[in-house]
Design an enzyme around this catalytic site. Structure first.
Site, PDB file in Angstrom:
ATOM      1  N   ASP A 118      19.744  33.507 -22.628  1.00  0.00           N
ATOM      2  CA  ASP A 118      19.089  32.310 -23.180  1.00  0.00           C
ATOM      3  C   ASP A 118      18.063  31.766 -22.189  1.00  0.00           C
ATOM      4  O   ASP A 118      18.021  30.569 -21.915  1.00  0.00           O
ATOM      5  CB  ASP A 118      20.142  31.249 -23.527  1.00  0.00           C
ATOM      6  CG  ASP A 118      19.586  30.173 -24.472  1.00  0.00           C
ATOM      7  OD1 ASP A 118      18.506  30.390 -25.056  1.00  0.00           O
ATOM      8  OD2 ASP A 118      20.232  29.121 -24.604  1.00  0.00           O
TER       9      ASP A 118
ATOM     10  N   LYS B 247      28.878  19.118 -16.845  1.00  0.00           N
ATOM     11  CA  LYS B 247      28.640  19.556 -18.219  1.00  0.00           C
ATOM     12  C   LYS B 247      29.954  19.461 -18.989  1.00  0.00           C
ATOM     13  O   LYS B 247      30.965  20.059 -18.581  1.00  0.00           O
ATOM     14  CB  LYS B 247      28.131  21.000 -18.199  1.00  0.00           C
ATOM     15  CG  LYS B 247      27.699  21.520 -19.537  1.00  0.00           C
ATOM     16  CD  LYS B 247      26.871  22.776 -19.354  1.00  0.00           C
ATOM     17  CE  LYS B 247      26.372  23.312 -20.668  1.00  0.00           C
ATOM     18  NZ  LYS B 247      25.403  24.378 -20.500  1.00  0.00           N
TER      19      LYS B 247
HETATM   20  N1  ATP Z   1      22.619  21.229 -12.979  1.00  0.00           N
HETATM   21  C1  ATP Z   1      21.791  20.388 -13.606  1.00  0.00           C
HETATM   22  N2  ATP Z   1      21.072  19.493 -12.898  1.00  0.00           N
HETATM   23  C2  ATP Z   1      20.215  18.642 -13.538  1.00  0.00           C
HETATM   24  N3  ATP Z   1      20.024  18.601 -14.875  1.00  0.00           N
HETATM   25  C3  ATP Z   1      20.729  19.463 -15.629  1.00  0.00           C
HETATM   26  C4  ATP Z   1      21.638  20.406 -15.045  1.00  0.00           C
HETATM   27  N4  ATP Z   1      22.171  21.156 -16.052  1.00  0.00           N
HETATM   28  C5  ATP Z   1      21.619  20.702 -17.198  1.00  0.00           C
HETATM   29  N5  ATP Z   1      20.760  19.687 -16.953  1.00  0.00           N
HETATM   30  C6  ATP Z   1      19.997  18.910 -17.958  1.00  0.00           C
HETATM   31  O1  ATP Z   1      20.785  18.778 -19.119  1.00  0.00           O
HETATM   32  C7  ATP Z   1      20.081  19.283 -20.254  1.00  0.00           C
HETATM   33  C8  ATP Z   1      21.067  19.873 -21.232  1.00  0.00           C
HETATM   34  O2  ATP Z   1      21.599  21.045 -20.713  1.00  0.00           O
HETATM   35  P1  ATP Z   1      22.349  22.106 -21.605  1.00  0.00           P
HETATM   36  O3  ATP Z   1      22.570  23.263 -20.741  1.00  0.00           O
HETATM   37  O4  ATP Z   1      23.544  21.517 -22.231  1.00  0.00           O
HETATM   38  O5  ATP Z   1      21.435  22.309 -22.838  1.00  0.00           O
HETATM   39  P2  ATP Z   1      20.031  23.007 -23.144  1.00  0.00           P
HETATM   40  O6  ATP Z   1      19.837  24.216 -22.302  1.00  0.00           O
HETATM   41  O7  ATP Z   1      18.934  21.972 -23.093  1.00  0.00           O
HETATM   42  O8  ATP Z   1      20.234  23.372 -24.664  1.00  0.00           O
HETATM   43  P3  ATP Z   1      21.116  24.539 -25.312  1.00  0.00           P
HETATM   44  O9  ATP Z   1      22.386  24.690 -24.541  1.00  0.00           O
HETATM   45  O10 ATP Z   1      21.354  24.077 -26.721  1.00  0.00           O
HETATM   46  O11 ATP Z   1      20.259  25.748 -25.221  1.00  0.00           O
HETATM   47  C9  ATP Z   1      19.092  20.281 -19.673  1.00  0.00           C
HETATM   48  O12 ATP Z   1      17.982  20.464 -20.509  1.00  0.00           O
HETATM   49  C10 ATP Z   1      18.722  19.596 -18.367  1.00  0.00           C
HETATM   50  O13 ATP Z   1      17.735  18.608 -18.608  1.00  0.00           O
END
Ligand code: ATP
Length: 505
Positions: free
Chosen positions: A136, A39
């Site tokens: 969240d 990330k």
């Molecule tokens: N550890 C992980 N393994 C696989 N996919 C992941 C992982 N972490 C995040 N993702 C993918 O990346 C996307 C974006 O993650 P992120 O946490 O940045 O944002 P979000 O939760 O979708 O949105 P926001 O942070 O604005 O609430 C997630 O929706 C998921 O599809």
């Protein structure tokens, strides 16, 4: 970012997704020979020291939780351009938001919905035990990870810290997500405790059980109204978690998890299909969704609802094949549904029901008995083959779960606004097999004009379908409006409904 090929020892493979603050990449750890997710804080936030610190704090907190129910953090670092990142366990099953039923805006089979919510509640409890409030909880933050034995674990990820910071600094982004946010979280400085997550978990349960994101706190529709035949004990458990006053909620995530587990045992003991299946309320969803979270889970979000239609057709071969656009709209609506705004007109005025979408731009009035269910948080014109995006839109009907199924009687209307593209050309090319095309005529309402086309004899008890593509009467090209009206009994409300459409600029 696209030019990046490596981050430290990790080889980037593809972008998994992005949120408001960060981009997440799938990468390969060449040393450990294992996939990881990385990330990276978005460029526009990287200059904000406070946001950077919170971003890294998230990584530290996730690490501190040290639970198999929380995504593991392996490493933390900084790109040459200064953007911080952290490396975490890769969840190969996507997020709960990718679940085909949820993506289609339909409920999950009841035992599965309850079990998944209970697992998420147990994961939240693990965070709470470590002294951390998530803030969240929502489907896209619940990851699915398959183990070598084929079983699937749920993992909680993505704490809402950065959002809470943005809110505290006076930016518009509020901590938490619409429909999932408890009232106390919308107020800067109001003390937050674990019960804020109980609210988010209740919203998750509501979403999984009904296929609909709950409305704002205090305006949540009863789950058994959205899923006819639902066990009232399930409805009560979810509404208790969603109580606006936290004193009225389940006191802990664990207490909520235990109640859900007890209710799951009950539904499984009575046959495992859930009451909605027994009453025929959610057949499409139940047929399409995997029965267990240990079923194959890497299923991507369907591009259209053909993945919903296929199992349905297989189960009931004589069923009318779904018209693609209805199915696609249902998917899009489901995928973006977030809020339910239901404004009853004064009852004296011929019992109409006025519904406004969550952006406040689109409004329509329907006969009161059409107003059982509402999704009001927008649509994606990609469903019509137009440029993808989120635009104002709403659907209101007596049973939205059957909207795409022309075999069943439904009364309702869908409205979708589009700021781009030629809606009229797209709508003009649509056909609906199984219904008789009555023809089209020009339409000139107050602020809108365009073309209306009607089909009759659709199987649902002489059901009719009216579609319209409308443009502003003042001659401007956009926005354009797509309207679908379904009536079950040869009804003649379509003109009145079309007349009532209002679009605010
Ligand atoms: N550890 C992980 N393994 C696989 N996919 C992941 C992982 N972490 C995040 N993702 C993918 O990346 C996307 C974006 O993650 P992120 O946490 O940045 O944002 P979000 O939760 O979708 O949105 P926001 O942070 O604005 O609430 C997630 O929706 C998921 O599809």
């Amino acid at each position: 970012m696209h030019s990046l090929e490596r981050i430290g020892r990790y080889r980037l493979e593809r972008r998994l997704g992005s949120g408001a603050f960060a981009v997440v990449w799938l990468a390969h750890d060449d040393v450990l020979e294992a996939p990881v997710a990385i990330k990276v804080l978005a460029e526009n936030w990287a200059g904000r020291l406070d946001v950077r610190e919170r971003f890294l704090e998230e990584a530290r907190l996730l690490r501190r939780a040290g639970s198999s129910r929380i995504v593991q953090v392996y490493d933390i670092g900084e790109l040459p351009d200064g953007r911080p990142y952290f490396v975490m366990e890769y969840a190969d099953g996507g997020t709960l938001a990718d679940h085909p039923a949820l993506a289609a805006g339909t409920p999950l089979p009841l035992p599965e919905a309850l079990r998944l919510t209970a697992l998420a509640a147990r994961a939240a409890e693990a965070l709470h035990t470590a002294g951390i409030v998530h803030r969240d909880i929502k489907p896209s933050n619940v990851l699915r990870h398959s183990s070598p034995d084929g079983r699937v674990r749920l993992l909680l990820a993505d704490l809402g810290l950065a959002k809470s910071l943005a809110q505290a600094s006076g930016l518009t982004m509020a901590a938490g997500s619409e429909g999932y946010r408890p009232p106390e979280q919308a107020v800067p400085g109001a003390g937050i405790d674990a019960r804020a997550d109980v609210y988010g978990l209740g919203a998750l349960g509501h979403h999984l059980v009904t296929g609909t994101v709950p409305g704002p706190p205090g305006e949540v529709l009863r789950p058994d109204r959205l899923r006819p035949g639902l066990d009232p004990a399930v409805s009560r458990a979810l509404l208790r978690a969603l109580a606006p006053d936290r004193e009225d909620r389940w006191p802990t995530a664990l207490a909520f998890a235990r109640e859900l587990e007890r209710l799951t045992d009950g539904t499984e003991a009575t046959g495992g299909t859930g009451t909605a299946e027994a009453t025929g309320g959610t057949g499409a969803a139940d047929a399409a969704a995997p029965a267990h979270d240990s079923a194959p889970t890497a299923a991507p979000v369907p591009a259209s609802a053909s993945t919903v239609a296929a199992p349905l057709a297989a189960r009931r071969p004589r069923r009318l094949v779904l018209p693609a656009v209805l199915a696609a709209l249902a998917v899009v609506l489901g995928g973006t549904a977030a809020a339910v705004l239901l404004h009853r007109s004064p009852p004296a005025k011929d019992e109409g029901l006025r519904v406004t979408d969550s952006s406040g731009r689109v409004r329509v009035e329907v006969p009161a008995d059409w107003g059982g269910q509402v999704r009001a948080s927008g649509w994606d014109p990609a469903a019509l083959g137009l440029r993808a995006g989120k635009e104002p839109g709403l659907a209101v009907a007596d049973d939205l779960s059957r909207w795409q199924d022309l075999d069943t009687p439904v009364n309702g209307v869908f409205l979708g606004l589009s700021g781009h593209g030629d809606v009229a050309a797209r709508v003009g090319a649509l056909g609906h097999a199984g219904c008789h095309y009555e023809g089209g005529h020009a339409w000139a309402g107050g602020d809108w004009h365009g073309r209306v086309r009607t089909w009759s004899g659709c199987p649902g008890e002489e059901g009719s379908l009216t579609e319209a593509a409308l443009t502003p009467a003042d001659g401007t090209a956009h926005p354009q409006l797509y309207v679908q009206i379904r009536e079950s009994d040869g009804g003649d409300e379509a003109d009145r409904v079309l007349d009532s459409v209002r679009v605010a600029s």
